[in-house]
Design a protein around this motif. Structure first.
Motif, mmCIF file in Angstrom:
data_model
loop_
_atom_site.group_PDB
_atom_site.id
_atom_site.type_symbol
_atom_site.label_atom_id
_atom_site.label_comp_id
_atom_site.label_asym_id
_atom_site.label_seq_id
_atom_site.Cartn_x
_atom_site.Cartn_y
_atom_site.Cartn_z
ATOM 1 N N GLN A 206 0.810 -1.217 0.000
ATOM 2 C CA GLN A 206 0.000 0.000 0.000
ATOM 3 C C GLN A 206 0.840 1.262 0.000
ATOM 4 O O GLN A 206 0.361 2.330 -0.385
ATOM 5 C CB GLN A 206 -0.938 -0.001 1.208
ATOM 6 C CG GLN A 206 -2.047 -1.041 1.128
ATOM 7 C CD GLN A 206 -3.031 -0.939 2.275
ATOM 8 O OE1 GLN A 206 -2.954 -0.042 3.111
ATOM 9 N NE2 GLN A 206 -3.961 -1.880 2.341
ATOM 10 N N SER A 207 2.097 1.148 0.417
ATOM 11 C CA SER A 207 2.961 2.331 0.464
ATOM 12 C C SER A 207 3.324 2.846 -0.918
ATOM 13 O O SER A 207 3.682 4.018 -1.084
ATOM 14 C CB SER A 207 4.250 2.010 1.233
ATOM 15 O OG SER A 207 5.115 1.184 0.454
ATOM 16 N N GLY A 208 3.274 1.978 -1.926
ATOM 17 C CA GLY A 208 3.695 2.361 -3.265
ATOM 18 C C GLY A 208 5.205 2.398 -3.441
ATOM 19 O O GLY A 208 5.706 2.832 -4.482
ATOM 20 N N LEU A 209 5.949 1.916 -2.441
ATOM 21 C CA LEU A 209 7.412 1.966 -2.488
ATOM 22 C C LEU A 209 8.039 0.647 -2.916
ATOM 23 O O LEU A 209 9.240 0.579 -3.158
ATOM 24 C CB LEU A 209 7.971 2.337 -1.105
ATOM 25 C CG LEU A 209 7.550 3.677 -0.505
ATOM 26 C CD1 LEU A 209 8.082 3.782 0.921
ATOM 27 C CD2 LEU A 209 8.045 4.840 -1.353
ATOM 28 N N GLY A 210 7.223 -0.398 -3.003
ATOM 29 C CA GLY A 210 7.767 -1.734 -3.178
ATOM 30 C C GLY A 210 8.714 -1.888 -4.352
ATOM 31 O O GLY A 210 9.755 -2.556 -4.230
ATOM 32 N N GLU A 211 8.405 -1.253 -5.464
ATOM 33 C CA GLU A 211 9.224 -1.434 -6.666
ATOM 34 C C GLU A 211 10.585 -0.748 -6.556
ATOM 35 O O GLU A 211 11.482 -0.999 -7.371
ATOM 36 C CB GLU A 211 8.491 -0.902 -7.903
ATOM 37 C CG GLU A 211 8.436 0.617 -8.024
ATOM 38 C CD GLU A 211 7.348 1.265 -7.182
ATOM 39 O OE1 GLU A 211 7.190 2.494 -7.254
ATOM 40 O OE2 GLU A 211 6.655 0.524 -6.444
ATOM 41 N N LEU A 212 10.752 0.100 -5.553
ATOM 42 C CA LEU A 212 12.014 0.821 -5.387
ATOM 43 C C LEU A 212 13.037 0.033 -4.574
ATOM 44 O O LEU A 212 14.213 0.420 -4.528
ATOM 45 C CB LEU A 212 11.764 2.171 -4.707
ATOM 46 C CG LEU A 212 10.866 3.141 -5.475
ATOM 47 C CD1 LEU A 212 10.570 4.367 -4.626
ATOM 48 C CD2 LEU A 212 11.512 3.548 -6.797
ATOM 49 N N PHE A 213 12.610 -1.053 -3.934
ATOM 50 C CA PHE A 213 13.518 -1.842 -3.111
ATOM 51 C C PHE A 213 13.939 -3.113 -3.844
ATOM 52 O O PHE A 213 13.148 -3.736 -4.551
ATOM 53 C CB PHE A 213 12.849 -2.205 -1.779
ATOM 54 C CG PHE A 213 12.696 -1.017 -0.864
ATOM 55 C CD1 PHE A 213 13.749 -0.593 -0.072
ATOM 56 C CD2 PHE A 213 11.497 -0.321 -0.806
ATOM 57 C CE1 PHE A 213 13.615 0.499 0.760
ATOM 58 C CE2 PHE A 213 11.348 0.777 0.020
ATOM 59 C CZ PHE A 213 12.416 1.190 0.811
ATOM 60 N N ASP A 214 15.186 -3.501 -3.635
ATOM 61 C CA ASP A 214 15.723 -4.697 -4.276
ATOM 62 C C ASP A 214 15.348 -5.974 -3.534
ATOM 63 O O ASP A 214 15.317 -7.049 -4.130
ATOM 64 C CB ASP A 214 17.252 -4.598 -4.368
ATOM 65 C CG ASP A 214 17.679 -3.438 -5.254
ATOM 66 O OD1 ASP A 214 17.588 -3.572 -6.479
ATOM 67 O OD2 ASP A 214 18.085 -2.390 -4.714
ATOM 68 N N TRP A 215 15.077 -5.841 -2.224
ATOM 69 C CA TRP A 215 14.729 -7.025 -1.454
ATOM 70 C C TRP A 215 14.017 -6.602 -0.176
ATOM 71 O O TRP A 215 14.234 -5.492 0.321
ATOM 72 C CB TRP A 215 15.973 -7.840 -1.102
ATOM 73 C CG TRP A 215 15.651 -9.252 -0.678
ATOM 74 C CD1 TRP A 215 15.585 -9.747 0.591
ATOM 75 C CD2 TRP A 215 15.335 -10.345 -1.539
ATOM 76 N NE1 TRP A 215 15.246 -11.068 0.590
ATOM 77 C CE2 TRP A 215 15.084 -11.470 -0.726
ATOM 78 C CE3 TRP A 215 15.228 -10.488 -2.926
ATOM 79 C CZ2 TRP A 215 14.738 -12.718 -1.244
ATOM 80 C CZ3 TRP A 215 14.889 -11.732 -3.430
ATOM 81 C CH2 TRP A 215 14.659 -12.828 -2.607
ATOM 82 N N VAL A 216 13.182 -7.493 0.344
ATOM 83 C CA VAL A 216 12.473 -7.250 1.602
ATOM 84 C C VAL A 216 12.728 -8.428 2.529
ATOM 85 O O VAL A 216 12.547 -9.587 2.135
ATOM 86 C CB VAL A 216 10.950 -7.081 1.393
ATOM 87 C CG1 VAL A 216 10.236 -6.899 2.736
ATOM 88 C CG2 VAL A 216 10.667 -5.913 0.460
#
Length: 233
Positions: free
Chosen positions: A137-147
């Protein structure tokens, strides 16, 4: 030329988005519901003790918090807590799990800028489903390489994550609002530790600032992070 810093890990709750404020609001509601049985200060002491006691059973997050509230309600009422109070505590937990995400100031532009030249990781504790929901929901997911959603943050945890998804802890940084979980164990692993204070931080995450450590930094907010990264790289 080999860069000194290639990988940056970010805590999620109260570093990327608001979180603790919803726990505080629910605690206020908890105190209202139990007002006929005990004073608010005593109730919060009992709740904190239950949360600390239950971390090994339930881990971090909303579900463990709700179970600790129910346990505390049973204790302070000597097992006489009304069923409607339990129902309202469960409903409060469900509301927390559905609350919209509110990004903290400057988060998106800072993440976008740093993602151009660094591997970015989310390293967070908490319930798997809830943390995945919030990141989506944050809309940031695509900016991170891994979680990485972990049960606890230790030096060994950070060393393993930065080895798997970066160039090792020596060329990594961890950014977060918790000295106990985000900063100190990252420093112990050999990474940089960047403390970003938040007005509301859970008391169990408090610790002394490791001010003398050569890799410790404190910034006022994420808006200051890009300048710090530029200096280190």
């Amino acid at each position: 030329m080999t860069r000194a810093l290639t990988t940056i890990g970010f805590d999620a709750d109260d570093t990327l988005w608001q979180n603790e404020q919803f726990f505080r609001l629910t605690q206020d509601r908890f105190a209202e519901l139990l007002a006929d049985f005990t004073e608010p200060d005593h109730l919060m002491e009992r709740l904190l003790a239950a949360e600390r006691r239950n971390l090994g059973h339930y881990g971090y997050g909303i579900k463990g918090f709700v179970l600790s509230m129910i346990e505390t309600a049973i204790e302070v009422t000597h097992e006489q807590v009304p069923a409607h109070v339990i129902a309202q505590l469960l409903a409060a937990g469900q509301d927390m799990l559905q609350h919209p995400i509110e990004l903290l100031p400057h988060v998106r532009p800072v993440i976008e800028k740093l993602s151009d030249d660094h591997r970015l990781l989310v390293i967070t504790k908490g319930d798997l489903l809830d943390q995945e929901r919030k990141l989506a929901q944050s809309g940031l997911g695509e900016l991170f390489d891994w979680v990485e959603i972990v049960s606890e943050k230790t030096a060994r945890t950070y060393a393993g994550i930065f080895a798997r998804h970066g160039d090792g802890a020596a060329r990594a940084m961890m950014v977060g609002n918790s000295l106990r979980s985000d900063v100190i164990p990252a420093l112990q692993a050999g990474a940089w530790g960047v403390f970003v204070p938040h007005d509301l931080t859970w008391v169990l995450e408090h610790a002394e600032r490791p001010a003398e450590h050569h890799r410790f930094h404190e910034i006022r907010g994420l808006a200051d992070l890009t300048n710090l990264v530029d200096r280190l790289t």
